[in-house]
Design a protein around this motif. Structure first.
Motif, PDB file in Angstrom:
ATOM      1  N   PHE A   1     -34.946  24.863 -64.936  1.00 25.89           N
ATOM      2  CA  PHE A   1     -34.894  23.543 -64.696  1.00 25.89           C
ATOM      3  C   PHE A   1     -33.486  22.887 -64.821  1.00 25.89           C
ATOM      4  N   GLY A   2     -32.980  24.451 -66.060  1.00 28.13           N
ATOM      5  CA  GLY A   2     -31.501  23.654 -66.307  1.00 28.13           C
ATOM      6  C   GLY A   2     -30.804  23.950 -67.618  1.00 28.13           C
TER       7      GLY A   2
ATOM      8  N   GLU B   1     -40.307  19.358 -65.292  1.00 26.81           N
ATOM      9  CA  GLU B   1     -38.604  19.682 -65.073  1.00 26.81           C
ATOM     10  C   GLU B   1     -38.585  18.191 -65.118  1.00 26.81           C
ATOM     11  N   SER B   2     -38.536  16.868 -64.489  1.00 29.33           N
ATOM     12  CA  SER B   2     -37.778  15.621 -65.152  1.00 29.33           C
ATOM     13  C   SER B   2     -37.819  15.753 -66.344  1.00 29.33           C
TER      14      SER B   2
ATOM     15  N   LYS C   1     -34.317  17.619 -66.805  1.00 31.13           N
ATOM     16  CA  LYS C   1     -32.995  16.938 -66.136  1.00 31.13           C
ATOM     17  C   LYS C   1     -32.821  15.425 -67.546  1.00 31.13           C
ATOM     18  N   GLN C   2     -34.024  14.846 -67.738  1.00 32.04           N
ATOM     19  CA  GLN C   2     -33.501  13.987 -68.363  1.00 32.04           C
ATOM     20  C   GLN C   2     -32.761  13.908 -69.354  1.00 32.04           C
TER      21      GLN C   2
ATOM     22  N   LEU D   1     -30.936  17.144 -70.112  1.00 29.51           N
ATOM     23  CA  LEU D   1     -29.551  17.066 -69.934  1.00 29.51           C
ATOM     24  C   LEU D   1     -28.985  16.126 -69.682  1.00 29.51           C
ATOM     25  N   LYS D   2     -29.423  14.663 -69.149  1.00 27.09           N
ATOM     26  CA  LYS D   2     -27.755  13.708 -68.952  1.00 27.09           C
ATOM     27  C   LYS D   2     -28.103  13.503 -69.819  1.00 27.09           C
TER      28      LYS D   2
END
Length: 239
Positions: free
Chosen positions: A36-37, A228-229, A232-233, A235-236
């Motif tokens: 997921f990053g 996953e969400s 990503k949040q 990371l943002k």
């Protein structure tokens, strides 16, 4: 520079251990965070293995491709042996006491300087980057540099607590510590109680912030938003 996110998966292991067996699977969770990053995976094994088990460390090391950070108390020989056997990208030295629920203070790098020099050299000789967990105290940062460590990890509980009422003053000691770290050539990591509310302000204002390690808040958020969400949040929030 984009600050890297290392996901601490201890809470996944806590949930697994509460029932026994392999659900949720700690390795699968680590691989999912990578997919997921997340740029790193952090584990903090303790002697009683109440969350991360020593075997988890070996399993994760064999399978992930992102940076692996093992944090813990280097005064425990079993921990030292575990780190050396797995050769992670980074070891974070944390002055935990036996049975401590969670980390709640940094090293006294003045009082323990001789000991820390020995431990830093031991891990660096094995090709492992070393980070020392410290409070946002200028004297502790300066003394940490004398140990030869590559980085410090700023203990951010006070920031997280005071951010709710006074973000600017909450950040002030961390900003001062970060400037001193830059002056003495130390890389800067941070962790403890960082979340989606307080992380952006911290990341935007701390210079040369290389990495944050986040576990409890991120895994809690994942219960509502999905893993996953959530990754990503976070990371943002660091961009």
């Amino acid at each position: 520079m984009i600050t890297k996110l290392s996901v601490n998966i201890n809470k996944i292991a806590t949930l697994r251990n509460s029932r026994g067996g392999q659900i949720p699977n700690v390795l699968e969770a680590a691989l999912a965070c990578e997919r997921f990053g997340a740029q790193g995976i952090t584990v903090h094994p303790r002697p009683d293995e109440r969350h991360i088990r020593y075997q988890d460390v070996f399993d994760i090391k064999k399978n992930i491709k992102v940076e692996f950070n093992i944090e813990g108390n280097c005064r425990e020989q079993k921990f030292v042996d575990l780190v050396l056997a797995n050769s992670p990208a980074q070891v974070t030295l944390v002055p935990d006491e036996l049975g401590q629920i969670t980390s709640n203070h940094g090293w006294d790098t003045i009082k323990n300087q001789s000991y820390l020099k020995e431990m830093v050299a031991l891990f660096q000789d094995a090709g492992i980057r070393v980070s020392i967990f410290v409070d946002p105290d200028i004297k502790m940062v300066e003394a940490a540099a004398e140990t030869g460590t590559d980085r410090i990890e700023l203990y951010t509980e006070d920031y997280a607590t005071n951010f709710k009422t006074d973000p600017k003053n909450a950040l002030k000691p961390y900003l001062e510590a970060a400037h001193v770290a830059q002056e003495v050539g130390l890389g800067i990591n941070a962790g403890h109680d960082l979340d989606l509310n307080n992380l952006p302000y911290f990341a935007q204002n701390i210079p040369n912030l290389l990495e944050v390690s986040i576990g409890h808040a991120l895994i809690a958020d994942a219960l509502y938003m999905g893993l996953e969400s959530t990754v990503k949040q976070y990371l943002k929030a660091l961009q």
